[in-house]
Design an enzyme around this catalytic site. Structure first.
Site, PDB file in Angstrom:
ATOM      1  N   GLU A  12      -5.147 104.666  99.146  1.00 23.34           N
ATOM      2  CA  GLU A  12      -3.751 104.704  98.706  1.00 23.34           C
ATOM      3  C   GLU A  12      -3.621 104.781  97.188  1.00 23.34           C
ATOM      4  O   GLU A  12      -2.775 104.112  96.581  1.00 23.34           O
ATOM      5  CB  GLU A  12      -2.982 103.479  99.243  1.00 23.34           C
ATOM      6  CG  GLU A  12      -3.017 103.298 100.748  1.00 23.34           C
ATOM      7  CD  GLU A  12      -2.424 104.486 101.505  1.00 23.34           C
ATOM      8  OE1 GLU A  12      -1.422 105.047 101.012  1.00 23.34           O
ATOM      9  OE2 GLU A  12      -2.961 104.861 102.555  1.00 23.34           O
ATOM     10  N   GLY A  14      -3.331 107.904  95.687  1.00 22.42           N
ATOM     11  CA  GLY A  14      -2.739 109.206  95.392  1.00 22.42           C
ATOM     12  C   GLY A  14      -3.728 110.349  95.417  1.00 22.42           C
ATOM     13  O   GLY A  14      -3.477 111.421  94.860  1.00 22.42           O
ATOM     14  N   LYS A  37     -11.882 118.359 104.106  1.00 26.06           N
ATOM     15  CA  LYS A  37     -11.810 116.918 104.398  1.00 26.06           C
ATOM     16  C   LYS A  37     -12.939 116.607 105.369  1.00 26.06           C
ATOM     17  O   LYS A  37     -12.861 116.932 106.551  1.00 26.06           O
ATOM     18  CB  LYS A  37     -10.455 116.575 105.029  1.00 26.06           C
ATOM     19  CG  LYS A  37     -10.246 115.084 105.265  1.00 26.06           C
ATOM     20  CD  LYS A  37      -9.969 114.347 103.972  1.00 26.06           C
ATOM     21  CE  LYS A  37      -9.633 112.883 104.244  1.00 26.06           C
ATOM     22  NZ  LYS A  37      -9.294 112.155 103.006  1.00 26.06           N
ATOM     23  N   ALA A 111     -12.817 110.090 101.698  1.00 27.31           N
ATOM     24  CA  ALA A 111     -11.987 109.096 102.386  1.00 27.31           C
ATOM     25  C   ALA A 111     -12.153 107.781 101.645  1.00 27.31           C
ATOM     26  O   ALA A 111     -13.251 107.242 101.559  1.00 27.31           O
ATOM     27  CB  ALA A 111     -12.430 108.946 103.840  1.00 27.31           C
ATOM     28  N   GLY A 170      -3.252 108.854  89.809  1.00 25.18           N
ATOM     29  CA  GLY A 170      -2.660 109.433  91.010  1.00 25.18           C
ATOM     30  C   GLY A 170      -1.180 109.201  91.172  1.00 25.18           C
ATOM     31  O   GLY A 170      -0.507 109.958  91.882  1.00 25.18           O
ATOM     32  N   SER A 171      -0.634 108.179  90.515  1.00 24.22           N
ATOM     33  CA  SER A 171       0.789 107.881  90.651  1.00 24.22           C
ATOM     34  C   SER A 171       1.273 107.141  89.412  1.00 24.22           C
ATOM     35  O   SER A 171       1.037 105.939  89.259  1.00 24.22           O
ATOM     36  CB  SER A 171       1.030 107.029  91.908  1.00 24.22           C
ATOM     37  OG  SER A 171       2.401 106.719  92.064  1.00 24.22           O
TER      38      SER A 171
END
Length: 245
Positions: A12, A14, A37, A111, A170-171
Site C-alpha cells: 500500500e 502506491g 506482474k 508484490a 508513491g503518494s
C-alpha cells in the site's frame, strides 16, 4: 533500460499507480511498454489485477500475469494455501526477457516489498532482478517511518549488487505534514540514490486520460518525465532548523 523492476518499501505504498505513471510517460514518449506482474494475490479469477489497473490508467500497454492466487497473502503463502504452483525467479526473468524482445520497455511490478517470497525456496523479486541484470526503482511512502524502510531496501539492493535507479514517492499528500516535508531532503540520503518523482495522492483516482497527460509531470527525465527534484524540494521542504537554538 529494456527492463525496469519496480518494488515498494512495503504494501500500500502506491506501487501500482507509480508503475502506471512510468508506463504512461514511456508511452507518451513513443515507447512500446509491457507490464509484468509475476504473482497477483488477493483477487478472484474475474477481478482486475494490478497489471490490468496499470493498463487502465496508462493506456496502450501489454499486461501480463504469471500467476494469480485468491487470498491477499505473500505469494509463496498464497500459492501453498491455494494448492497452485508458485512462481520462481527464473520464470519471472524468462517472461520479462521474452517481453523485452517485443517491447521497448518492460516493467516488472513486485508484490509488497523487495524480499517478499515467491516460492518455498525463498525466491524473491531481488533474485529475478539479479537474473535480468535490471535496475530497480523503489516506491516509498512520504511520511514518518519511510526513511527506515527505504534505507533497508536500498542496503539490501546494494548487498546483492543490484542497481538502485532511484526513489519515487508513491503518494504525496495535498497537505504534507512536517515529517513528509523533511523527508523530501532526507529520502535521497537514506537511499543513497536520487528522488525521481512524487505522485499526488489523488493520482490513481484521476480519469485515465487526465492521468496519462499528467504522468510526465510527476517523474524525472530519466523516467521520461519533466519533474524537477530541485524545484520540488525547494518548494516542499521546510527551512533548516536554526543551529544552537
Amino acid at each position: 533500460m529494456p527492463v525496469l523492476v519496480i518494488t515498494g518499501t512495503g504494501t500500500e505504498v502506491g506501487k501500482t499507480v507509480a508503475t502506471a505513471a512510468v508506463a504512461a510517460a514511456a508511452v507518451a514518449a513513443g515507447r512500446s511498454v509491457a507490464v509484468l506482474k509475476p504473482a497477483q494475490t488477493g483477487v478472484g479469477p474475474d477481478e482486475r489485477g494490478d497489471a490490468d489497473e496499470v493498463a487502465r490508467l496508462a493506456g496502450a500497454v501489454t499486461a501480463r500475469e504469471l500467476a494469480r492466487y485468491p487470498e491477499p497473502l505473500a505469494p509463496a503463502t498464497a500459492a501453498l494455501r491455494s494448492g497452485r504452483a508458485p512462481v520462481s525467479p527464473p520464470e519471472v526473468a524468462e517472461a520479462a526477457a521474452k517481453l523485452a524482445t517485443e517491447h521497448d520497455l518492460v516493467l516488472v511490478e513486485g508484490a509488497g516489498g523487495l524480499l517478499v517470497r515467491f516460492d518455498a525456496d525463498g525466491g524473491t523479486l531481488a533474485d529475478a532482478a539479479k537474473l535480468l541484470g535490471a535496475p530497480v526503482l523503489v516506491v516509498a511512502t512520504a511520511g514518518l517511518g519511510t526513511l527506515n524502510t527505504t534505507e533497508l531496501t536500498a542496503r539490501e539492493l546494494r548487498a546483492r549488487d543490484l542497481d538502485l535507479l532511484g526513489v519515487v514517492i508513491g503518494s504525496w499528500p495535498a497537505e504534507p505534514d512536517l515529517a513528509c516535508r523533511c523527508n523530501v531532503t532526507d529520502l535521497p540520503e537514506a537511499a543513497g540514490a536520487p528522488l525521481l518523482g512524487a505522485l499526488p495522492e489523488t493520482a490513481g483516482a484521476l480519469p485515465p486520460g487526465t492521468f496519462r497527460s499528467m504522468a510526465p509531470e510527476w517523474l524525472a527525465p530519466c523516467l521520461r518525465g519533466r519533474w524537477n527534484a530541485e524545484e520540488f524540494t525547494t518548494r516542499e521542504a521546510p527551512a533548516p532548523f536554526a543551529r544552537g537554538a
